[in-house]
Design a protein around this motif. Structure first.
Motif, PDB file in Angstrom:
ATOM      1  N   LEU A  54       6.821  -0.754  -7.816  1.00  0.00           N
ATOM      2  CA  LEU A  54       7.100  -1.309  -6.490  1.00  0.00           C
ATOM      3  C   LEU A  54       5.895  -2.030  -5.885  1.00  0.00           C
ATOM      4  O   LEU A  54       6.051  -2.824  -4.961  1.00  0.00           O
ATOM      5  CB  LEU A  54       7.532  -0.191  -5.530  1.00  0.00           C
ATOM      6  CG  LEU A  54       8.857   0.513  -5.810  1.00  0.00           C
ATOM      7  CD1 LEU A  54       9.119   1.580  -4.756  1.00  0.00           C
ATOM      8  CD2 LEU A  54      10.004  -0.479  -5.844  1.00  0.00           C
ATOM      9  N   THR A  55       4.711  -1.735  -6.381  1.00  0.00           N
ATOM     10  CA  THR A  55       3.486  -2.270  -5.784  1.00  0.00           C
ATOM     11  C   THR A  55       3.236  -3.717  -6.206  1.00  0.00           C
ATOM     12  O   THR A  55       3.386  -4.080  -7.370  1.00  0.00           O
ATOM     13  CB  THR A  55       2.275  -1.402  -6.198  1.00  0.00           C
ATOM     14  OG1 THR A  55       2.504  -0.053  -5.771  1.00  0.00           O
ATOM     15  CG2 THR A  55       0.992  -1.914  -5.565  1.00  0.00           C
ATOM     16  N   LYS A  56       2.840  -4.538  -5.218  1.00  0.00           N
ATOM     17  CA  LYS A  56       2.490  -5.927  -5.498  1.00  0.00           C
ATOM     18  C   LYS A  56       1.244  -6.001  -6.381  1.00  0.00           C
ATOM     19  O   LYS A  56       0.495  -5.023  -6.503  1.00  0.00           O
ATOM     20  CB  LYS A  56       2.247  -6.659  -4.178  1.00  0.00           C
ATOM     21  CG  LYS A  56       3.498  -6.824  -3.329  1.00  0.00           C
ATOM     22  CD  LYS A  56       3.179  -7.234  -1.897  1.00  0.00           C
ATOM     23  CE  LYS A  56       2.405  -8.535  -1.832  1.00  0.00           C
ATOM     24  NZ  LYS A  56       2.126  -8.941  -0.428  1.00  0.00           N
ATOM     25  N   LYS A  57       1.021  -7.161  -6.965  1.00  0.00           N
ATOM     26  CA  LYS A  57      -0.069  -7.309  -7.925  1.00  0.00           C
ATOM     27  C   LYS A  57      -1.419  -6.946  -7.326  1.00  0.00           C
ATOM     28  O   LYS A  57      -2.291  -6.379  -8.018  1.00  0.00           O
ATOM     29  CB  LYS A  57      -0.111  -8.750  -8.458  1.00  0.00           C
ATOM     30  CG  LYS A  57      -1.154  -8.957  -9.542  1.00  0.00           C
ATOM     31  CD  LYS A  57      -1.144 -10.368 -10.079  1.00  0.00           C
ATOM     32  CE  LYS A  57      -2.223 -10.545 -11.149  1.00  0.00           C
ATOM     33  NZ  LYS A  57      -2.258 -11.924 -11.693  1.00  0.00           N
ATOM     34  N   SER A  83      -7.375  -0.674   3.016  1.00  0.00           N
ATOM     35  CA  SER A  83      -6.601  -1.165   1.872  1.00  0.00           C
ATOM     36  C   SER A  83      -5.343  -1.941   2.236  1.00  0.00           C
ATOM     37  O   SER A  83      -4.485  -2.165   1.373  1.00  0.00           O
ATOM     38  CB  SER A  83      -6.228   0.018   0.966  1.00  0.00           C
ATOM     39  OG  SER A  83      -7.385   0.618   0.442  1.00  0.00           O
ATOM     40  N   SER A  84      -5.209  -2.340   3.495  1.00  0.00           N
ATOM     41  CA  SER A  84      -4.059  -3.169   3.872  1.00  0.00           C
ATOM     42  C   SER A  84      -4.423  -4.033   5.064  1.00  0.00           C
ATOM     43  O   SER A  84      -5.458  -3.826   5.706  1.00  0.00           O
ATOM     44  CB  SER A  84      -2.836  -2.295   4.201  1.00  0.00           C
ATOM     45  OG  SER A  84      -3.039  -1.568   5.399  1.00  0.00           O
ATOM     46  N   ASN A  85      -3.546  -4.970   5.370  1.00  0.00           N
ATOM     47  CA  ASN A  85      -3.757  -5.877   6.496  1.00  0.00           C
ATOM     48  C   ASN A  85      -2.581  -5.799   7.458  1.00  0.00           C
ATOM     49  O   ASN A  85      -1.496  -5.298   7.113  1.00  0.00           O
ATOM     50  CB  ASN A  85      -3.910  -7.313   5.984  1.00  0.00           C
ATOM     51  CG  ASN A  85      -5.113  -7.466   5.070  1.00  0.00           C
ATOM     52  OD1 ASN A  85      -6.237  -7.169   5.448  1.00  0.00           O
ATOM     53  ND2 ASN A  85      -4.874  -7.913   3.845  1.00  0.00           N
ATOM     54  N   THR A  86      -2.795  -6.286   8.653  1.00  0.00           N
ATOM     55  CA  THR A  86      -1.733  -6.306   9.652  1.00  0.00           C
ATOM     56  C   THR A  86      -0.490  -6.983   9.089  1.00  0.00           C
ATOM     57  O   THR A  86      -0.576  -8.047   8.466  1.00  0.00           O
ATOM     58  CB  THR A  86      -2.200  -7.057  10.912  1.00  0.00           C
ATOM     59  OG1 THR A  86      -3.370  -6.425  11.429  1.00  0.00           O
ATOM     60  CG2 THR A  86      -1.115  -7.027  11.982  1.00  0.00           C
ATOM     61  N   GLY A  87       0.662  -6.348   9.272  1.00  0.00           N
ATOM     62  CA  GLY A  87       1.915  -6.903   8.796  1.00  0.00           C
ATOM     63  C   GLY A  87       2.301  -6.479   7.393  1.00  0.00           C
ATOM     64  O   GLY A  87       3.403  -6.786   6.938  1.00  0.00           O
ATOM     65  N   LEU A 118       0.838  -1.206   0.000  1.00  0.00           N
ATOM     66  CA  LEU A 118       0.000   0.000   0.000  1.00  0.00           C
ATOM     67  C   LEU A 118       0.866   1.247   0.000  1.00  0.00           C
ATOM     68  O   LEU A 118       1.862   1.333   0.729  1.00  0.00           O
ATOM     69  CB  LEU A 118      -0.906   0.002   1.243  1.00  0.00           C
ATOM     70  CG  LEU A 118      -1.678   1.280   1.550  1.00  0.00           C
ATOM     71  CD1 LEU A 118      -2.709   1.574   0.461  1.00  0.00           C
ATOM     72  CD2 LEU A 118      -2.351   1.183   2.916  1.00  0.00           C
ATOM     73  N   THR A 119       0.477   2.218  -0.822  1.00  0.00           N
ATOM     74  CA  THR A 119       1.074   3.554  -0.781  1.00  0.00           C
ATOM     75  C   THR A 119      -0.010   4.560  -0.418  1.00  0.00           C
ATOM     76  O   THR A 119      -1.096   4.552  -1.010  1.00  0.00           O
ATOM     77  CB  THR A 119       1.691   3.940  -2.131  1.00  0.00           C
ATOM     78  OG1 THR A 119       2.733   3.028  -2.453  1.00  0.00           O
ATOM     79  CG2 THR A 119       2.267   5.350  -2.085  1.00  0.00           C
ATOM     80  N   ILE A 120       0.293   5.401   0.562  1.00  0.00           N
ATOM     81  CA  ILE A 120      -0.586   6.522   0.924  1.00  0.00           C
ATOM     82  C   ILE A 120       0.282   7.766   0.913  1.00  0.00           C
ATOM     83  O   ILE A 120       1.308   7.812   1.613  1.00  0.00           O
ATOM     84  CB  ILE A 120      -1.201   6.338   2.324  1.00  0.00           C
ATOM     85  CG1 ILE A 120      -2.113   5.108   2.372  1.00  0.00           C
ATOM     86  CG2 ILE A 120      -1.976   7.585   2.733  1.00  0.00           C
ATOM     87  CD1 ILE A 120      -2.651   4.808   3.769  1.00  0.00           C
ATOM     88  N   THR A 121      -0.124   8.772   0.146  1.00  0.00           N
ATOM     89  CA  THR A 121       0.718   9.970   0.123  1.00  0.00           C
ATOM     90  C   THR A 121      -0.049  11.191  -0.342  1.00  0.00           C
ATOM     91  O   THR A 121      -1.105  11.093  -0.974  1.00  0.00           O
ATOM     92  CB  THR A 121       1.957   9.755  -0.768  1.00  0.00           C
ATOM     93  OG1 THR A 121       2.970  10.700  -0.425  1.00  0.00           O
ATOM     94  CG2 THR A 121       1.605   9.877  -2.252  1.00  0.00           C
TER      95      THR A 121
END
Length: 297
Positions: free
Chosen positions: A91-94, A234-238, A55-58
């Motif tokens: 850089l972002t995963k699929k 939009s993301s999970n722990t870890g 995840l990217t947040i900016t």
């Protein structure tokens, strides 16, 4: 089996986080799960291998003359944005996600307050999933036009069929009739309602009598509540989170509060100092709370 799978994902994320540090070297600010570098984000990201980030947040500079930016010609600014967004995509995963917060700028002889999303939304290889309107309460007062009270959040995904969306984690509990039933079943999800694509979240304000509790000296600070909604949805722990324009560290603090690894880039040392202060304050409060809890057992 579930715990084993989750543990494997955490180890993979930790390995990726450590790999980033190995490539870029010692961070200017490092805490457990946090690495912030005083580096140009575009130069830094070009050094990293693909498929590292969940995840990217900016929120980048808006090219409006703030103290942390140099004004550029509009085409140069848009081309620069396209370049660093392209690196984020690589850089972002699929199944990864990119949240972009942008405001307004003036386009010479065309418009005074042109939303940057109009100029940027399709200059990226990401799939544009949705625009979210961030409605805030405070702002400048205008006499010859309506007072601006919103910015935009562009929600991008890499794969339109496979991406993280944790709706239950961000539901709005403020439901008018939470116990209303139909055919014996609750009409509303017990966690609350979908918060919709208009988010009413207060801006980080300054001033002697109205300064926000989380306020730092940074002139354009991300509210924690805003970051947290994007991060939890939009993301999970870890997971590994990145913010190429870290500023005062809102994304970093939010990430460690919610058990994510976070990597950030920031050019100004004083802003990294603001991030350090708030992260250390959170960690100290967390340690004190842990000690208090152990005494009460």
């Amino acid at each position: 089996m579930r715990h084993f799978i989750l543990g494997s994902f955490h180890r993979m994320s930790l390995e990726k986080f450590n790999k980033i540090k190995q490539i870029l070297g010692e961070p200017n600010l490092e805490r457990e799960g946090v690495a912030i570098y005083q580096m140009d984000c575009l130069e830094a990201m070009k050094k990293l291998p693909s498929d590292l980030v969940d995840l990217t947040i900016t929120s980048p500079p808006y090219n409006i003359g703030k103290e942390y930016e140099e004004l550029a010609k509009l085409d140069d600014y848009l081309n620069w944005c396209e370049s660093w967004i392209g690196e984020i995509y690589r850089l972002t995963k699929k199944d990864g996600t990119f949240w972009l917060n942008v405001g307004y700028l003036e386009v010479a002889d065309e418009g005074l307050a042109v939303p940057i999303p109009y100029l940027l939304w399709n200059r990226t290889p990401f799939y544009f999933l949705q625009e979210v309107v961030w409605n805030y309460a405070a702002g400048v007062a205008c006499k010859k036009r309506f007072s601006p009270r919103n910015e935009k959040l562009l929600w991008y995904v890499k794969d339109k069929k496979s991406y993280t969306f944790n709706l239950d984690a961000v539901r709005d509990p403020n439901v008018k009739y939470p116990n209303q039933k139909k055919n014996g079943k609750l009409r509303c999800n017990p966690f609350g309602k979908n918060p919709s694509d208009v988010w009413q979240i207060t801006k980080v304000t300054s001033g002697k009598n109205r300064s926000s509790v989380e306020r730092t000296p940074h002139p354009a600070q991300f509210p924690m509540e805003l970051v947290e909604r994007m991060l939890k949805a939009s993301s999970n722990t870890g997971d590994v989170v990145i913010d190429p324009f870290m500023g005062s560290g809102s994304t970093a603090e939010c990430a460690i509060r919610n058990g994510r690894y976070v990597v950030g880039f920031e050019l100004k040392s004083e802003y990294i100092g603001y991030a350090e202060q708030r992260i250390d304050r959170y960690l100290e409060d967390k340690e004190l709370a842990s000690r208090q809890e152990s005494l009460e057992i």
